[in-house]
Design an enzyme around this catalytic site. Structure first.
Site, PDB file in Angstrom:
ATOM      1  N   ASP A   1      -5.895  29.892 -19.765  1.00 38.75           N
ATOM      2  CA  ASP A   1      -7.107  30.583 -19.075  1.00 38.75           C
ATOM      3  C   ASP A   1      -6.925  31.946 -19.827  1.00 38.75           C
ATOM      4  O   ASP A   1      -6.196  32.462 -20.588  1.00 38.75           O
ATOM      5  CB  ASP A   1      -6.796  30.813 -17.710  1.00 38.75           C
ATOM      6  CG  ASP A   1      -5.450  31.470 -17.194  1.00 38.75           C
ATOM      7  OD1 ASP A   1      -5.247  32.685 -17.329  1.00 38.75           O
ATOM      8  OD2 ASP A   1      -4.542  30.508 -17.208  1.00 38.75           O
TER       9      ASP A   1
ATOM     10  N   GLU B   1       4.121  19.607 -17.339  1.00 41.01           N
ATOM     11  CA  GLU B   1       4.594  20.107 -18.562  1.00 41.01           C
ATOM     12  C   GLU B   1       5.662  19.353 -19.291  1.00 41.01           C
ATOM     13  O   GLU B   1       6.069  19.651 -20.452  1.00 41.01           O
ATOM     14  CB  GLU B   1       4.841  21.789 -18.168  1.00 41.01           C
ATOM     15  CG  GLU B   1       3.535  22.431 -17.964  1.00 41.01           C
ATOM     16  CD  GLU B   1       4.139  23.801 -17.389  1.00 41.01           C
ATOM     17  OE1 GLU B   1       3.169  24.778 -17.371  1.00 41.01           O
ATOM     18  OE2 GLU B   1       5.114  24.120 -17.314  1.00 41.01           O
TER      19      GLU B   1
END
Length: 232
Positions: A200, A13
């Site tokens: 997700d 990230e």
């Protein structure tokens, strides 16, 4: 002078941001490496906090105490809590709360931290709008939403657990760090925003979706953060 603290839970990230920064100093605290320098001419401190709420809170406090950051941006991935928010989309926090805090026996709301006088921690309005505008400019093919981020020390991959979180908190996405960063930023009076790319659906498909989409989701978040630095 502004100095922006940028937190990602995982190396994925923050690695794209680190590659583009000019590093002036490396500082290690609580097994975390804080990189201080500039990114496109803006003073930043970039750090991988590690996963979970305790790591995130420790990281935020160090940014405030040691580096005296003026703003905090938390970038990363999350599971969607709304049908219309799809994998790859971006959620920008309006506020954040702890979905796994439960002291209702003492009269508090589910999710409310005792003696704080609030259920959720509000993000900075200017940072919210800057993030949304930047997302539309740098990721024009991705939908961006403003809404609540809910956090807990659980990876949500069960439909019933997901539905309970939706019913109780009306969140837009669920993850494992944002509320602690928001909580610590609030206590230190430092404006913050949480930016989450959806990796997700936080249901029975989560374990399958997450590895496939986390890299692309993290890249979208990083591009957005880099773009918004000039606007803060």
């Amino acid at each position: 002078m502004k100095r922006i603290g940028i937190i990602g839970a995982m190396e994925l990230e923050v690695e794209a941001l680190k590659k583009n920064m000019i590093i002036r100093r490396r500082v290690e605290r609580t097994s975390m490496e804080f990189l201080e320098g500039t990114l496109d001419g803006v003073e930043v401190v970039i750090v991988r906090s590690g996963i979970g709420k305790v790591n995130a809170a420790l990281c935020t406090q160090i940014l405030c105490d040691i580096f005296k950051v003026t703003h905090i941006i938390n970038t990363g991935v999350a599971g969607s809590l709304k049908n219309e928010i799809n994998i790859g989309d971006i959620v920008v926090s309006v506020d954040a709360l702890h979905h796994d805090m439960d002291v209702r026996v003492f009269g508090y709301q589910l999710g409310e931290v005792p003696q704080m006088g609030r259920l959720a921690f509000e993000a900075d309005e200017k940072l919210i709008q800057t993030a949304v505008t930047s997302c539309r400019e740098v990721n024009p093919d991705i939908a961006v939403y403003q809404g609540r981020v809910v956090s807990g020390d659980q990876f949500i991959s069960d439909k019933q657990v997901k539905q309970s979180i939706i019913d109780n908190f009306q969140g837009f996405c669920v993850e494992m760090e944002g509320a602690s960063i928001a909580h610590a930023a609030h206590l230190n009076h430092v404006p913050f925003v949480i930016i989450r790319a959806i990796s997700d659906k936080a249901d029975d498909s989560a374990e399958m979706d997450y590895p496939s989409f986390e890299k692309a989701a993290a890249a979208h978040s990083a591009a957005l953060v880099k773009h918004m630095l000039q606007k803060i």
